[in-house]
Write a protein that holds these residues in place. Structure first.
Motif, short mmCIF file in Angstrom:
data_model
loop_
_atom_site.label_atom_id
_atom_site.label_comp_id
_atom_site.label_asym_id
_atom_site.label_seq_id
_atom_site.Cartn_x
_atom_site.Cartn_y
_atom_site.Cartn_z
N ALA A 135 0.75 -0.99 -0.24
CA ALA A 135 0.06 -0.16 0.15
C ALA A 135 1.17 1.23 -0.57
O ALA A 135 0.93 2.54 -0.49
CB ALA A 135 -0.35 0.30 1.44
N GLU A 136 1.70 1.09 0.63
CA GLU A 136 2.86 2.28 0.80
C GLU A 136 3.56 2.27 -0.83
O GLU A 136 4.45 3.30 -1.16
CB GLU A 136 3.57 2.37 1.88
N GLY A 137 3.61 1.54 -1.30
CA GLY A 137 4.50 1.46 -2.96
C GLY A 137 5.65 1.53 -3.12
O GLY A 137 6.07 1.27 -3.88
N GLY A 138 6.18 1.04 -1.81
CA GLY A 138 7.45 -0.10 -2.40
C GLY A 138 7.89 -1.43 -2.33
O GLY A 138 6.73 -2.29 -3.11
N GLU A 139 9.03 -1.77 -3.10
CA GLU A 139 9.32 -2.57 -4.15
C GLU A 139 9.54 -3.69 -3.32
O GLU A 139 9.53 -3.27 -1.95
CB GLU A 139 11.09 -2.44 -5.08
N PRO A 140 9.77 -4.63 -3.47
CA PRO A 140 10.00 -6.48 -2.54
C PRO A 140 11.13 -6.28 -1.56
O PRO A 140 11.95 -5.90 -1.56
CB PRO A 140 9.78 -7.36 -3.72
N ASN A 141 10.84 -6.04 -0.14
CA ASN A 141 11.90 -6.57 0.13
C ASN A 141 12.20 -7.98 0.46
O ASN A 141 12.91 -8.37 2.03
CB ASN A 141 12.02 -5.67 1.57
N PHE A 142 11.80 -9.08 -0.21
CA PHE A 142 12.02 -10.31 0.62
C PHE A 142 11.26 -10.80 -1.05
O PHE A 142 10.52 -10.39 -2.00
CB PHE A 142 11.38 -11.24 1.23
N ASP A 143 12.03 -12.17 -1.50
CA ASP A 143 11.74 -12.94 -2.60
C ASP A 143 10.70 -14.05 -2.16
O ASP A 143 10.07 -14.38 -1.40
CB ASP A 143 12.90 -13.72 -2.84
N LEU A 144 9.62 -14.62 -3.53
CA LEU A 144 9.20 -16.05 -3.62
C LEU A 144 9.55 -16.51 -2.98
O LEU A 144 10.52 -16.60 -2.80
CB LEU A 144 8.58 -15.86 -4.85
N PRO A 145 8.74 -17.73 -2.26
CA PRO A 145 9.74 -19.45 -2.40
C PRO A 145 10.68 -20.03 -3.15
O PRO A 145 9.85 -20.02 -4.35
CB PRO A 145 9.38 -20.07 -1.17
N GLU A 146 11.83 -20.56 -2.93
CA GLU A 146 12.42 -21.05 -4.10
C GLU A 146 12.02 -22.59 -4.43
O GLU A 146 11.55 -22.91 -2.46
CB GLU A 146 13.81 -21.23 -4.36
#
Ligand code: FES
Ligand code: FE2
Length: 355
Positions: A135-146
């Motif tokens: 909602a704050e418009g930030g980029e991902p700071n963790f990944d999808l699980p491998e």
């Protein structure tokens, strides 16, 4: 409908994180109407095969870009052209990557800057499409699980089970991670050991017990974890199978869910027979999950579990979940309050049948 504020989770209604929005095979060159995070959205695949998600309503006069069957734009299959989507009303055409209108067939004037659709990031993995919501418009700071097993030919790839929407807040689903007490009554699998571990964005549960629904006479041990608020993976007995559960908020207090199961065949390359066994294994896993689902579909909201000795750490799990409903600037503060290991009083934390 009980919503985020009723649960006291934080000021942000829809959590930050990766969320499933569709199975890959649902998204084609025929635009698909979906609804998540309280918004109507449209998914489609461009001619390159790349998938896009855009706001559902055309900025010209508010037409829904997917809900039409009678316009000649639709009948003549002009809805998707290259990577673009065309509105069925006056045929304005928008690019799926940046949302910009790049053609107004009847107008020779300048295309206004406001002729733009909001676009959403999409990542396609293991037969699913995911968006990053913040909602704050930030980029991902963790990944999808491998899931390295997805590309291993010994493993049979899953097909997605569509479970539809639940009239409950995802908090009720997340609570399951601490819920040592339901394993016996609901699944016929009272655990012999149980432990929760919280590390930043990741919430884990380790447990082992026999299981009536899955007809495991020996110990069924599961290593289950959420990577962020919406994607659960559960390894069965080391690596004999991998269960997948995803859930995404549709509206505040309404949750859409999916299930799947990846099966490890005994062969280096899975055979046709293995595929049949995998489908049966997935059906069994689904049956077990359906036992939880029926509870959630019919319960009332629980803002404060009435916890007794022998219950799991519901409070800690809810504390972990709050990080996704608060500004990112406070994320580490919330993580620090939740991080740690949480055993259940009176129960071992690991398999005591082995040394
Ligand atoms: S409403 Fe979409 S082009 Fe006019
Ligand atoms: Fe359960």
């Amino acid at each position: 409908m009980a919503g985020t504020s009723d649960y006291g989770l934080g000021p942000i209604t829809f959590p930050r994180g990766w969320f499933m929005v569709a199975a890959s095979d649902e998204v084609t060159q025929t635009p698909l109407a979906v609804r998540y995070f309280g918004q109507d959205l449209v998914l489609y695949r461009g001619e390159s095969g790349k998938a896009y998600m855009v706001d559902a309503y055309c900025p010209h006069m508010g037409t829904h870009l997917a809900k039409n069957t009678t316009s000649y734009v639709v009948k003549d299959k002009k809805q998707v052209e290259g990577e673009n989507i065309r509105c069925p009303y006056h045929a304005w055409r928008f690019n799926g990557a940046d949302g910009m209108c790049n053609e107004i067939p009847y107008s020779e004037g300048r295309i206004p800057a406001a002729a733009k659709l909001k676009t959403w990031p999409l990542v396609e993995r293991y037969g699913c499409l995911f968006t990053w919501h913040d909602a704050e418009g930030g980029e991902p700071n963790f990944d999808l699980p491998e899931i390295k097993e997805w590309d291993d030919p010994a493993w049979v790839r899953w097909t997605i089970d569509h479970l539809g929407t639940l009239p409950c807040h995802p908090q009720e689903v997340i609570d399951n991670m601490a819920d040592v007490g339901h394993l016996g009554p609901v699944h016929g699998g009272p655990p012999e050991y149980f432990l929760n571990r919280i590390e930043g964005h990741v919430l884990r549960q380790f447990q082992g017990g026999t299981h009536r629904t899955l007809e495991v006479g020996a110990l069924l041990e599961t290593n289950t974890f959420y990577t962020g608020p919406g994607i659960l993976l559960s390894y069965f007995n080391g690596d004999v199978g991998l269960m997948y559960i995803a859930h995404t908020p549709v509206d505040d207090g309404v949750t859409k869910a999916w299930h799947a199961y990846l099966y490890k065949s005994p062969n280096a390359v899975a055979t046709e027979e293995d595929v049949q066994v995998a489908r049966m294994a997935q059906a069994g896993s689904l049956e077990a999950f359906a036992q939880d689902f029926e509870i959630w579909a019919n319960k009332r909201a629980c803002f404060n579990p009435l916890v007794v000795q022998g219950d799991g750490a519901f409070g800690k799990i809810r504390q972990w979940y709050k990080q996704f409903y608060n500004p990112r600037a406070q994320e580490q503060k919330f993580q620090a309050l939740a991080n740690g290991e949480y055993p259940v009083r009176g129960m071992p934390t690991h398999n005591q049948r082995v040394a």
